[in-house]
Design a protein around this motif. Structure first.
Motif, PDB file in Angstrom:
ATOM      1  N   HIS A   3      40.551  30.728  41.945  1.00  0.00           N
ATOM      2  CA  HIS A   3      40.237  31.538  40.572  1.00  0.00           C
ATOM      3  C   HIS A   3      41.275  30.797  39.550  1.00  0.00           C
ATOM      4  O   HIS A   3      40.912  30.609  38.386  1.00  0.00           O
ATOM      5  CB  HIS A   3      40.479  32.777  40.582  1.00  0.00           C
ATOM      6  CG  HIS A   3      40.156  33.710  39.632  1.00  0.00           C
ATOM      7  ND1 HIS A   3      39.019  33.710  38.947  1.00  0.00           N
ATOM      8  CD2 HIS A   3      40.925  34.713  38.675  1.00  0.00           C
ATOM      9  CE1 HIS A   3      38.961  34.497  37.966  1.00  0.00           C
ATOM     10  NE2 HIS A   3      40.362  35.040  37.836  1.00  0.00           N
ATOM     11  N   GLU A  52      43.626  34.001  33.582  1.00  0.00           N
ATOM     12  CA  GLU A  52      44.332  34.622  32.409  1.00  0.00           C
ATOM     13  C   GLU A  52      43.822  35.415  31.379  1.00  0.00           C
ATOM     14  O   GLU A  52      44.152  36.161  30.537  1.00  0.00           O
ATOM     15  CB  GLU A  52      45.060  33.478  31.830  1.00  0.00           C
ATOM     16  CG  GLU A  52      46.259  32.875  32.775  1.00  0.00           C
ATOM     17  CD  GLU A  52      46.967  31.599  31.758  1.00  0.00           C
ATOM     18  OE1 GLU A  52      47.163  31.755  30.659  1.00  0.00           O
ATOM     19  OE2 GLU A  52      47.383  30.817  32.854  1.00  0.00           O
ATOM     20  N   ILE A  53      42.351  35.408  31.514  1.00  0.00           N
ATOM     21  CA  ILE A  53      41.485  36.109  30.587  1.00  0.00           C
ATOM     22  C   ILE A  53      41.549  37.413  30.971  1.00  0.00           C
ATOM     23  O   ILE A  53      41.283  37.979  31.998  1.00  0.00           O
ATOM     24  CB  ILE A  53      39.829  35.635  30.649  1.00  0.00           C
ATOM     25  CG1 ILE A  53      39.635  34.205  30.375  1.00  0.00           C
ATOM     26  CG2 ILE A  53      38.960  36.325  29.716  1.00  0.00           C
ATOM     27  CD1 ILE A  53      40.101  33.956  28.791  1.00  0.00           C
ATOM     28  N   ASP A  54      41.940  38.340  29.875  1.00  0.00           N
ATOM     29  CA  ASP A  54      41.998  39.757  30.066  1.00  0.00           C
ATOM     30  C   ASP A  54      41.668  40.330  28.686  1.00  0.00           C
ATOM     31  O   ASP A  54      41.343  39.739  27.819  1.00  0.00           O
ATOM     32  CB  ASP A  54      43.429  40.272  30.436  1.00  0.00           C
ATOM     33  CG  ASP A  54      44.583  39.686  29.328  1.00  0.00           C
ATOM     34  OD1 ASP A  54      43.974  39.207  28.582  1.00  0.00           O
ATOM     35  OD2 ASP A  54      45.862  39.599  29.807  1.00  0.00           O
ATOM     36  N   GLU A  55      41.744  41.771  28.821  1.00  0.00           N
ATOM     37  CA  GLU A  55      41.263  42.530  27.471  1.00  0.00           C
ATOM     38  C   GLU A  55      41.947  42.172  26.294  1.00  0.00           C
ATOM     39  O   GLU A  55      41.557  42.054  25.115  1.00  0.00           O
ATOM     40  CB  GLU A  55      41.381  44.053  27.812  1.00  0.00           C
ATOM     41  CG  GLU A  55      40.278  44.584  28.643  1.00  0.00           C
ATOM     42  CD  GLU A  55      38.981  44.099  28.180  1.00  0.00           C
ATOM     43  OE1 GLU A  55      38.635  44.270  26.975  1.00  0.00           O
ATOM     44  OE2 GLU A  55      38.090  43.791  29.022  1.00  0.00           O
ATOM     45  N   GLU A  56      43.521  41.712  26.534  1.00  0.00           N
ATOM     46  CA  GLU A  56      44.266  41.394  25.307  1.00  0.00           C
ATOM     47  C   GLU A  56      43.880  40.214  24.710  1.00  0.00           C
ATOM     48  O   GLU A  56      43.485  39.884  23.436  1.00  0.00           O
ATOM     49  CB  GLU A  56      45.677  41.045  25.853  1.00  0.00           C
ATOM     50  CG  GLU A  56      46.951  40.820  24.664  1.00  0.00           C
ATOM     51  CD  GLU A  56      48.150  40.651  25.239  1.00  0.00           C
ATOM     52  OE1 GLU A  56      48.982  40.070  24.613  1.00  0.00           O
ATOM     53  OE2 GLU A  56      48.255  41.397  26.252  1.00  0.00           O
ATOM     54  N   CYS A 162      33.090  30.734  30.997  1.00  0.00           N
ATOM     55  CA  CYS A 162      34.012  30.685  32.094  1.00  0.00           C
ATOM     56  C   CYS A 162      33.166  30.087  33.330  1.00  0.00           C
ATOM     57  O   CYS A 162      32.036  30.219  33.527  1.00  0.00           O
ATOM     58  CB  CYS A 162      34.460  32.142  32.606  1.00  0.00           C
ATOM     59  SG  CYS A 162      35.427  32.778  31.445  1.00  0.00           S
ATOM     60  N   ARG A 172      31.176  35.029  29.134  1.00  0.00           N
ATOM     61  CA  ARG A 172      32.199  36.045  29.507  1.00  0.00           C
ATOM     62  C   ARG A 172      32.574  36.888  28.323  1.00  0.00           C
ATOM     63  O   ARG A 172      32.665  38.278  28.284  1.00  0.00           O
ATOM     64  CB  ARG A 172      33.717  35.575  29.915  1.00  0.00           C
ATOM     65  CG  ARG A 172      34.794  36.524  30.006  1.00  0.00           C
ATOM     66  CD  ARG A 172      34.522  37.399  31.307  1.00  0.00           C
ATOM     67  NE  ARG A 172      35.563  38.324  31.185  1.00  0.00           N
ATOM     68  CZ  ARG A 172      36.607  38.486  31.485  1.00  0.00           C
ATOM     69  NH1 ARG A 172      37.454  37.666  32.079  1.00  0.00           N
ATOM     70  NH2 ARG A 172      37.145  39.611  31.664  1.00  0.00           N
TER      71      ARG A 172
END
Length: 181
Positions: A3, A52-56, A162, A172
């Motif tokens: 991942h 590292e893709i997150d909501e932020e 992604c 994404r």
């Protein structure tokens, strides 16, 4: 592929070009087509690792692109790099603006991993490690695709693609070019 190793990209999908260039892309970049990568103009690759893709980050991308306005462009001509044949967008300026905006927001993520790289907006149709192969490809594309140019398109959003563990890609997120200030 772990991942942590999965890549991401920010791009403008040239959806209107798909029916015109699909057969050519299947011929010259089949793996990209089969992996779910649409005809596109790259804004930033590689972006942050998929892990590292997150909501932020998703929120930051939305805020980054919202002030930009959607724009029309046309894929006008067949051009080449030593290892690729591509369609040139006109105007190129709005793509350069999006690239510059993205580069300023993510200075630790230079285009293609090279801080010295000077991006050229393009929609890749074929690739070959042999420059002579690219030259032949360009001749074929100009002959076979030339009568269908220009391909009129609209850039209305930036897509975040992604990579999956199997090498395929998926969208994404999509960030509208809303023209807000």
């Amino acid at each position: 592929m772990s991942h942590a190793d999965r890549r991401t990209a920010l791009l403008v999908a040239a959806r209107e070009a798909e029916p015109v260039v699909r057969e050519w892309r299947l011929r010259y970049v089949r793996e990209s087509v089969e992996r779910g990568i649409p005809p596109h103009l790259t804004i930033l690759f590689p972006f942050v690792p998929a892990a590292e893709i997150d909501e932020e980050i998703l929120d930051a991308l939305g805020r980054l692109y919202a002030p930009s306005s959607a724009f029309d462009y046309a894929l006008e001509s067949v051009e080449s790099f030593p290892d690729a044949a591509w369609l040139a967008p006109e105007p190129a300026g709005p793509f350069l603006d999006l690239i510059a905006r993205t580069r300023a927001a993510f200075p630790d993520r230079p285009p293609y991993g090279d801080p010295e790289h000077v991006p050229v907006p393009h929609c890749t149709i074929g690739a070959d490690d042999d420059p002579a192969g690219v030259e032949a490809m360009v001749r074929e594309l100009r002959s076979g695709l030339g009568t269908q140019l220009p391909i009129r398109c609209q850039a209305s959003e930036i897509s975040l693609l992604c990579e999956r563990a199997d090498g395929s890609w998926f969208e994404r997120g999509a960030f509208p070019l809303e023209g807000r200030r």
